[in-house]
Design a protein around this motif. Structure first.
Motif: not given
Length: 139
Positions: A8-12, A30-35, A38-40
């Protein structure tokens, strides 16, 4: 609909999550990087986390856009590519069909390489849309 969007923090993901929310869906990013989308903060590699999200949020659809790909070659070990791209995908699929799961839709984007290629940006190539012809899925 309750939708889990991985990557969810990525380009798409940054483009897709707001669109799904605008369309009235409840989205868990869900993503390892906050953004901002991104909720989780976490990884698809964490099977217990995936199970918790799918079951705990009544997820009905998964859009799997999380992946390690070409930009990560210089910064990530090969084993992380296998963990995220293979085991992470398997974790999502297995939790999607686990007893008690409400998931009845799974979209696997596989790669954004086509969508962000220079040919697409330059208008020298197009993206095939489902409206181009009647869809007749095999069952």
């Amino acid at each position: 609909m309750n939708i889990l969007v991985t990557g969810s923090s990525g380009w798409l993901g940054q483009t897709l999550v707001p669109r799904l929310v605008r369309d009235g869906h409840k989205v868990i990013g869900l993503d390892p990087e906050p953004g901002p989308t991104t909720e989780v903060v976490g990884s698809v590699v964490d099977r217990a986390l995936v199970r918790h999200l799918v079951c705990g949020h009544g997820i009905e659809a998964i859009v799997h856009a999380a992946a390690r790909h070409k930009p990560h070659i210089e910064t990530h070990d090969n084993s992380e590519f296998v963990a995220v791209n293979v085991q992470g995908t398997l974790n999502l699929l297995e939790e999607a069909v686990a007893p008690g799961s409400k998931v009845d839709r799974f979209v696997f984007t596989s790669t954004t390489s086509l969508m962000i290629s220079q040919k697409i940006r330059d208008g020298r190539a197009g993206v095939l849309q489902e409206t181009a012809f009647a869809l007749n899925p095999l069952t």
